[in-house]
Design an enzyme around this catalytic site. Sequence first.
Site, mmCIF file in Angstrom:
data_model
loop_
_atom_site.group_PDB
_atom_site.id
_atom_site.type_symbol
_atom_site.label_atom_id
_atom_site.label_comp_id
_atom_site.label_asym_id
_atom_site.label_seq_id
_atom_site.Cartn_x
_atom_site.Cartn_y
_atom_site.Cartn_z
ATOM 1 N N PHE A 32 0.827 -1.208 0.000
ATOM 2 C CA PHE A 32 0.000 0.000 0.000
ATOM 3 C C PHE A 32 0.859 1.255 0.000
ATOM 4 O O PHE A 32 0.356 2.343 0.220
ATOM 5 C CB PHE A 32 -0.933 -0.021 1.214
ATOM 6 C CG PHE A 32 -1.734 -1.291 1.283
ATOM 7 C CD1 PHE A 32 -2.826 -1.467 0.446
ATOM 8 C CD2 PHE A 32 -1.370 -2.328 2.134
ATOM 9 C CE1 PHE A 32 -3.553 -2.647 0.474
ATOM 10 C CE2 PHE A 32 -2.097 -3.503 2.174
ATOM 11 C CZ PHE A 32 -3.190 -3.671 1.337
ATOM 12 N N ILE A 38 1.018 -5.765 -7.374
ATOM 13 C CA ILE A 38 1.130 -5.886 -5.915
ATOM 14 C C ILE A 38 -0.139 -6.494 -5.317
ATOM 15 O O ILE A 38 -0.430 -6.316 -4.148
ATOM 16 C CB ILE A 38 1.455 -4.518 -5.278
ATOM 17 C CG1 ILE A 38 0.419 -3.457 -5.677
ATOM 18 C CG2 ILE A 38 2.853 -4.076 -5.698
ATOM 19 C CD1 ILE A 38 0.650 -2.079 -5.034
ATOM 20 N N THR A 69 -3.000 -6.098 -7.236
ATOM 21 C CA THR A 69 -4.035 -5.251 -7.832
ATOM 22 C C THR A 69 -4.757 -5.903 -8.992
ATOM 23 O O THR A 69 -5.870 -5.510 -9.328
ATOM 24 C CB THR A 69 -3.390 -3.978 -8.370
ATOM 25 O OG1 THR A 69 -2.311 -4.358 -9.230
ATOM 26 C CG2 THR A 69 -2.852 -3.114 -7.257
ATOM 27 N N GLY A 108 -0.507 2.775 -12.196
ATOM 28 C CA GLY A 108 -0.070 1.585 -12.918
ATOM 29 C C GLY A 108 -0.725 1.462 -14.283
ATOM 30 O O GLY A 108 -0.066 1.539 -15.324
ATOM 31 N N ARG A 118 -12.139 4.853 -17.764
ATOM 32 C CA ARG A 118 -12.428 3.518 -18.282
ATOM 33 C C ARG A 118 -12.032 2.457 -17.259
ATOM 34 O O ARG A 118 -10.944 2.519 -16.681
ATOM 35 C CB ARG A 118 -11.655 3.272 -19.573
ATOM 36 C CG ARG A 118 -12.057 1.977 -20.278
ATOM 37 C CD ARG A 118 -11.109 1.609 -21.407
ATOM 38 N NE ARG A 118 -11.043 2.587 -22.476
ATOM 39 C CZ ARG A 118 -11.949 2.707 -23.447
ATOM 40 N NH1 ARG A 118 -12.982 1.911 -23.493
ATOM 41 N NH2 ARG A 118 -11.806 3.638 -24.379
ATOM 42 N N ILE A 119 -12.912 1.512 -17.037
ATOM 43 C CA ILE A 119 -12.630 0.400 -16.130
ATOM 44 C C ILE A 119 -12.203 -0.788 -16.996
ATOM 45 O O ILE A 119 -12.966 -1.283 -17.817
ATOM 46 C CB ILE A 119 -13.872 0.066 -15.289
ATOM 47 C CG1 ILE A 119 -14.261 1.267 -14.416
ATOM 48 C CG2 ILE A 119 -13.630 -1.182 -14.445
ATOM 49 C CD1 ILE A 119 -13.199 1.752 -13.444
ATOM 50 N N THR A 163 -11.426 -7.084 -10.983
ATOM 51 C CA THR A 163 -10.279 -6.580 -10.226
ATOM 52 C C THR A 163 -10.510 -5.128 -9.808
ATOM 53 O O THR A 163 -10.029 -4.700 -8.762
ATOM 54 C CB THR A 163 -8.977 -6.732 -11.027
ATOM 55 O OG1 THR A 163 -9.132 -6.093 -12.298
ATOM 56 C CG2 THR A 163 -8.627 -8.187 -11.234
ATOM 57 N N GLY A 169 -6.627 2.533 -7.667
ATOM 58 C CA GLY A 169 -6.059 1.885 -6.484
ATOM 59 C C GLY A 169 -6.323 2.617 -5.183
ATOM 60 O O GLY A 169 -6.354 2.008 -4.118
ATOM 61 N N GLU A 170 -6.475 3.923 -5.258
ATOM 62 C CA GLU A 170 -6.526 4.689 -4.014
ATOM 63 C C GLU A 170 -7.843 5.397 -3.735
ATOM 64 O O GLU A 170 -8.165 5.702 -2.587
ATOM 65 C CB GLU A 170 -5.359 5.686 -3.997
ATOM 66 C CG GLU A 170 -4.081 4.966 -3.670
ATOM 67 C CD GLU A 170 -2.832 5.609 -4.231
ATOM 68 O OE1 GLU A 170 -2.031 6.108 -3.453
ATOM 69 O OE2 GLU A 170 -2.653 5.608 -5.462
HETATM 70 MO MO1 MOS Z 1 0.521 4.031 -3.040
HETATM 71 S S1 MOS Z 1 0.706 4.961 -1.219
HETATM 72 O O1 MOS Z 1 0.792 5.354 -4.033
HETATM 73 O O2 MOS Z 1 1.856 2.968 -3.055
#
Ligand code: MOS
Length: 704
Positions: A241, A467, A469, A510, A591-592, A597, A667-668
């Site tokens: 993370f 990681i 994801t 990513g 876009r997804i 995932t 991701g965030e």
């Molecule tokens: Mo995330 S905190 O940008 O690895």
Amino acid sequence: MTALSDRPTTHAPAVGSDVRRIDGPAKVRGRAPYAYEHELDSSPAFVAIVQSPVARGRVVSIDASAAEALPGVLAVLTHENAPRLGEVVEEIRVLQSATVQYAGEPVAAVVAETSEVARDAIGRVVVRYDSEAPDVVLSVDRDDLYAPEQLMAGFETDSVIGDVDAALAAAPVAVDVTYATPVQHNQPIEMHATVARWDGDVLRMWDANQGPHNLVPVLTSAFGITEDQLHVVSPYVGGAFGSKAFTHVHQLLAGMAARVTGRTVKLELTRQQMSSLVGHRTPTIQRLRLGAEADGTLTAISHEVVEHTSRNAEFAEQTATATRLLYAAPARRTTHRLARLDVPAPTIMRAPGETPGVYALESAMDELAVALGMDPVELRVHNEPARDPERDVPWSSRNLVACLRQGAERFGWAGRDPRPRVREVGRRLVGTGVAASTYPTRRRPSQCRIEAVPGKATVVSIDASDIGTGAWTALTQIAADALGVAMAEVDLRIGDSRLPKASGAGGSTGTTSWGPAIQAAAQALRERVHAEHGGQLPAGGVVVTGSSGPGEEVERFSMHAFGAHFAEVRVDRDTGEVRVPRMTSVFAAGRIVNATTARSQFLGGMTMGLSMALHEESVLDAVHGHFANHDLAEYHVATNADVGEMDISWLDEVDEHVNPLGAKGIGEIGIVGAAAAIGNAYWHATGRRVRDLPITPEAFFRGE
Ligand code: MOS
């Protein structure tokens, strides 16, 4: 290779389809080894670390004789005998001097034939210290708070527009509230681990990280080697993370131990050691002042942040930067001040900055809505800015209002009674809350190589990082579409510093960085085959490269993903226990690529936000300066039983401005704002405004 001709292919697009994780079967069968599991050598040596109990002081003497005498011990490294490192930042100059700058700092490392012997031996290393009382308590009235020159990611430290104090004084309705968020720790399931070996003057490392290329500058500089003399491999990572984004002391210790002993060495940090050796989320104290007209129009926004960094590093988290764009007002101010404390260096953790910052802003917005007597959804919709208020450029796309509207519909927000503490189900007080979410959209320079040979799967090589994801899957989907082939005809290679250089997994970049690089390489392949081979892939095959990076869109647009969280909270009147039976979140994130995932990413972020709201807190011992609750028995993270119904959806948004893929990164954004929605629902349930996280059962009885 029909793909390379102009004929339409028969393949349905892979992007946007609901493909299962392609690395799933290997993972459940144990064929996707994590760093520590690599068996490169039938008799590796093991490293264990001696840590300082002292947070500030010096090592006066080290007696390693008893440890060295233990059968199986190969070496004991200390600052007196360890290899000298080349230039590396202060916070990771491990075993280079007698100075101790934080509790848990490594003062010696034992290399032994087995991990049992290594761990036995560290207890036999006798270290004497000169110590001083550490200074670890953050407060707003410290007289040593300072303004860093800039924040992480190059953001300005402060922003001031208009006369904020005058606007606040003149505002018919205003709130002035202070929130505090604690230190939190990244808790990936896979501990940080490295297997290191020197083959002559080439350092090889099988390592748990968020991008092998991220380690290259530090390791080459530390060990005085060239990029050709370094090989970092990391194809599978058991969660990360932020703590696995940068190089930490254990990678340097592993390289040193391997060099000194001439052996392959394995070093895995314990969960407890991770509390001091791989960073933490900085604590924050945030004062929010909002002023508004009686109709809810914001006239002033002030967000002042105090946070900590360490003596040995300046880590300046961009906590209030989302406040610069989420809403507009004629007068606005954001500031960041730091205290240098005797603590380990903080690091990034899922949406560093936005996570604590939007928690505070979106909690204050809820308090303003209450002060105005206005629905909190309507307050946000009313203050929707047409352009980026700070940069005065258009949004590439901004669909926060649509997220709020769709979320309200799905959640059943209409007709909500705004009064607090008027609903009960049995012993439980029930409330609902809302918060907005936003996260920047970026892409980073990345390169990709494609090797196409007739009759073989096309090899797509890029030092991307999965990681957990789903990058293995998403990038294969993107490559298949870009090449016009089925996913099975793509041979993706990632997670290796010898592959074409790409950005690490971080900042939700990513897919937005690697995807366009793969598309560019596929385009180069198509052009090459047409221009040089008459549209037919030659028998000997073709190798091309392509790259992608930030372009003019960065100047022309303000690029962000948005979202809205709705939460229901139930609080036990007798015990103060807080439950979150359901959350509804809607995202607008471009876009997804893969629905399965993507949902997991949103769900993970929301769960981490719930965990932040109710559970997570690392307690710094004010006397000794160490993290007192440094394991999963005492550092609580949300588990399955804490997570209720999670209703997750997204808008059908494709943003053609941000990158050729139209994706914004996912991701965030799931964590951003989630804790605020829960805190706001807690207020609605109980009538109590808890402004320092986490909202523990005790919070319900505080002051009674
Ligand atoms: Mo995330 S905190 O940008 O690895």
